[in-house]
Design a protein around this motif. Sequence first.
Motif, PDB file in Angstrom:
ATOM      1  N   ALA A  76       0.832  -1.205   0.000  1.00 45.25           N
ATOM      2  CA  ALA A  76       0.000   0.000   0.000  1.00 45.25           C
ATOM      3  C   ALA A  76       0.866   1.255   0.000  1.00 45.25           C
ATOM      4  O   ALA A  76       0.572   2.232  -0.703  1.00 45.25           O
ATOM      5  CB  ALA A  76      -0.927  -0.013   1.217  1.00 45.25           C
ATOM      6  N   LEU A  77       1.957   1.239   0.781  1.00 43.59           N
ATOM      7  CA  LEU A  77       2.853   2.407   0.824  1.00 43.59           C
ATOM      8  C   LEU A  77       3.590   2.591  -0.503  1.00 43.59           C
ATOM      9  O   LEU A  77       3.854   3.723  -0.922  1.00 43.59           O
ATOM     10  CB  LEU A  77       3.859   2.246   1.968  1.00 43.59           C
ATOM     11  CG  LEU A  77       3.263   2.294   3.380  1.00 43.59           C
ATOM     12  CD1 LEU A  77       4.350   2.065   4.424  1.00 43.59           C
ATOM     13  CD2 LEU A  77       2.554   3.622   3.629  1.00 43.59           C
ATOM     14  N   ILE A  78       3.921   1.492  -1.174  1.00 48.58           N
ATOM     15  CA  ILE A  78       4.569   1.592  -2.482  1.00 48.58           C
ATOM     16  C   ILE A  78       3.612   2.214  -3.498  1.00 48.58           C
ATOM     17  O   ILE A  78       4.016   3.045  -4.322  1.00 48.58           O
ATOM     18  CB  ILE A  78       5.042   0.210  -2.959  1.00 48.58           C
ATOM     19  CG1 ILE A  78       6.242  -0.248  -2.118  1.00 48.58           C
ATOM     20  CG2 ILE A  78       5.445   0.244  -4.437  1.00 48.58           C
ATOM     21  CD1 ILE A  78       6.749  -1.622  -2.449  1.00 48.58           C
ATOM     22  N   LEU A  79       2.330   1.839  -3.426  1.00 46.64           N
ATOM     23  CA  LEU A  79       1.341   2.460  -4.311  1.00 46.64           C
ATOM     24  C   LEU A  79       1.283   3.963  -4.085  1.00 46.64           C
ATOM     25  O   LEU A  79       1.176   4.750  -5.029  1.00 46.64           O
ATOM     26  CB  LEU A  79      -0.041   1.836  -4.092  1.00 46.64           C
ATOM     27  CG  LEU A  79      -0.222   0.401  -4.580  1.00 46.64           C
ATOM     28  CD1 LEU A  79      -1.616  -0.095  -4.249  1.00 46.64           C
ATOM     29  CD2 LEU A  79       0.013   0.303  -6.082  1.00 46.64           C
ATOM     30  N   VAL A  80       1.376   4.377  -2.819  1.00 49.35           N
ATOM     31  CA  VAL A  80       1.388   5.812  -2.505  1.00 49.35           C
ATOM     32  C   VAL A  80       2.629   6.470  -3.100  1.00 49.35           C
ATOM     33  O   VAL A  80       2.565   7.553  -3.694  1.00 49.35           O
ATOM     34  CB  VAL A  80       1.340   6.039  -0.982  1.00 49.35           C
ATOM     35  CG1 VAL A  80       1.561   7.516  -0.639  1.00 49.35           C
ATOM     36  CG2 VAL A  80       0.004   5.569  -0.411  1.00 49.35           C
ATOM     37  N   SER A  81       3.786   5.810  -2.958  1.00 50.11           N
ATOM     38  CA  SER A  81       5.028   6.398  -3.471  1.00 50.11           C
ATOM     39  C   SER A  81       4.988   6.550  -4.989  1.00 50.11           C
ATOM     40  O   SER A  81       5.521   7.518  -5.532  1.00 50.11           O
ATOM     41  CB  SER A  81       6.224   5.529  -3.060  1.00 50.11           C
ATOM     42  OG  SER A  81       6.216   4.289  -3.746  1.00 50.11           O
ATOM     43  N   GLU A  82       4.357   5.618  -5.676  1.00 44.68           N
ATOM     44  CA  GLU A  82       4.359   5.656  -7.133  1.00 44.68           C
ATOM     45  C   GLU A  82       3.377   6.669  -7.710  1.00 44.68           C
ATOM     46  O   GLU A  82       3.395   6.939  -8.907  1.00 44.68           O
ATOM     47  CB  GLU A  82       4.101   4.250  -7.676  1.00 44.68           C
ATOM     48  CG  GLU A  82       5.334   3.372  -7.476  1.00 44.68           C
ATOM     49  CD  GLU A  82       5.075   1.892  -7.665  1.00 44.68           C
ATOM     50  OE1 GLU A  82       3.890   1.509  -7.752  1.00 44.68           O
ATOM     51  OE2 GLU A  82       6.053   1.135  -7.724  1.00 44.68           O
ATOM     52  N   VAL A  83       2.544   7.245  -6.842  1.00 43.15           N
ATOM     53  CA  VAL A  83       1.713   8.369  -7.275  1.00 43.15           C
ATOM     54  C   VAL A  83       2.603   9.529  -7.712  1.00 43.15           C
ATOM     55  O   VAL A  83       2.231  10.332  -8.582  1.00 43.15           O
ATOM     56  CB  VAL A  83       0.778   8.808  -6.135  1.00 43.15           C
ATOM     57  CG1 VAL A  83       0.070  10.119  -6.462  1.00 43.15           C
ATOM     58  CG2 VAL A  83      -0.271   7.722  -5.869  1.00 43.15           C
ATOM     59  N   ASN A  84       3.811   9.601  -7.153  1.00 47.51           N
ATOM     60  CA  ASN A  84       4.726  10.696  -7.475  1.00 47.51           C
ATOM     61  C   ASN A  84       5.055  10.774  -8.960  1.00 47.51           C
ATOM     62  O   ASN A  84       5.283  11.858  -9.498  1.00 47.51           O
ATOM     63  CB  ASN A  84       6.020  10.535  -6.665  1.00 47.51           C
ATOM     64  CG  ASN A  84       7.031  11.617  -6.959  1.00 47.51           C
ATOM     65  OD1 ASN A  84       8.072  11.370  -7.545  1.00 47.51           O
ATOM     66  ND2 ASN A  84       6.728  12.845  -6.571  1.00 47.51           N
ATOM     67  N   PHE A  85       5.074   9.627  -9.654  1.00 48.41           N
ATOM     68  CA  PHE A  85       5.424   9.635 -11.073  1.00 48.41           C
ATOM     69  C   PHE A  85       4.389  10.388 -11.907  1.00 48.41           C
ATOM     70  O   PHE A  85       4.709  10.911 -12.971  1.00 48.41           O
ATOM     71  CB  PHE A  85       5.563   8.202 -11.603  1.00 48.41           C
ATOM     72  CG  PHE A  85       6.655   7.422 -10.925  1.00 48.41           C
ATOM     73  CD1 PHE A  85       7.948   7.911 -10.873  1.00 48.41           C
ATOM     74  CD2 PHE A  85       6.390   6.199 -10.326  1.00 48.41           C
ATOM     75  CE1 PHE A  85       8.962   7.192 -10.247  1.00 48.41           C
ATOM     76  CE2 PHE A  85       7.390   5.475  -9.701  1.00 48.41           C
ATOM     77  CZ  PHE A  85       8.679   5.976  -9.659  1.00 48.41           C
ATOM     78  N   GLY A  86       3.143  10.414 -11.440  1.00 49.57           N
ATOM     79  CA  GLY A  86       2.106  11.099 -12.199  1.00 49.57           C
ATOM     80  C   GLY A  86       1.672  12.420 -11.615  1.00 49.57           C
ATOM     81  O   GLY A  86       0.865  13.132 -12.212  1.00 49.57           O
ATOM     82  N   VAL A  87       2.225  12.775 -10.434  1.00 50.22           N
ATOM     83  CA  VAL A  87       1.731  13.969  -9.759  1.00 50.22           C
ATOM     84  C   VAL A  87       2.346  15.251 -10.303  1.00 50.22           C
ATOM     85  O   VAL A  87       1.725  16.320 -10.212  1.00 50.22           O
ATOM     86  CB  VAL A  87       1.985  13.860  -8.233  1.00 50.22           C
ATOM     87  CG1 VAL A  87       3.432  14.186  -7.881  1.00 50.22           C
ATOM     88  CG2 VAL A  87       1.040  14.765  -7.452  1.00 50.22           C
TER      89      VAL A  87
END
Length: 279
Positions: A244-255
């Motif tokens: 779940a935390l990795i999913l949060v971190s990977e939001v950065n690529f599209g933010v």
Amino acid sequence: MNWCREPHVGYCFPNNNASCYKLIYETDVYVCLYIFCILLIFVTIFGNLLVIISISHFVQLHTPTNFLLLSLAVADFLVGLFVLPFTLTLQIETCWYFGVIYCYVFVALGNLLSVAIIAHVVLISIDRYIAVCNPFFYSSKITLNVTKLSIVVMWLYSLVFTFLFLYFSYIETGVCEQSCILYGYEYSGFVVLMFTFIIPYSLMISAKTLGLVVAAFMVCWLPVILFDLCSAVTSLSLRETRNALILVSEVNFGVNPIIYAFFYPWFRKLLLIMLFMVR
């Protein structure tokens, strides 16, 4: 939807007891996770592609800072195209279904682009610090050529670091059927921690004038990094939390494109121009 039901453990290939273990969720949870992942991949690829086209096409945007943002957008775009779909599927399915060959490609690209993105964010934070705290030096010394050279050095550094890290590591594809696991040798974890967390974050925090891009990077990546620092346990019960935390971190690529759209007037204007050109 039954969000509170705990996932149960099964096999990556149900009819093969030699396959890897996986966490199995309810169908509605899978649907929501995959919708989120598809949206994230779409925003990452097309949002960063718009940034690349905008800065590349319009000469007025050829400034040192924008060139750094352009190079960062290229790295994010490549992640969205070649890494993110497989990473997200791996986090949801907790299984590797993409074969042995792409396991090696995936690990190499994932590490290279991750290091490159961290290097870009550090350089952007330094760029903003100099621009705010020493504007006369910035305007006279930080030229387009200097920035281009810095970008080349950043990518070379990322390439060399990734090559050395993978040289002193090994990829295991046979722990169970169709696994893809990267193992480091002794002290490699400390080296990675030093060069991808301690030094970069120290530089970002001591730049003080954190921009939105840098701040978003830190907010997205700090939770999973702190989780890994505080927990040496890799049991299935903790894997769900880490995923779940990795999913949060990977939001950065599209933010980043979203940040540009809301806070950078030039990007909004260019979106309108390109929209009317398409019409």
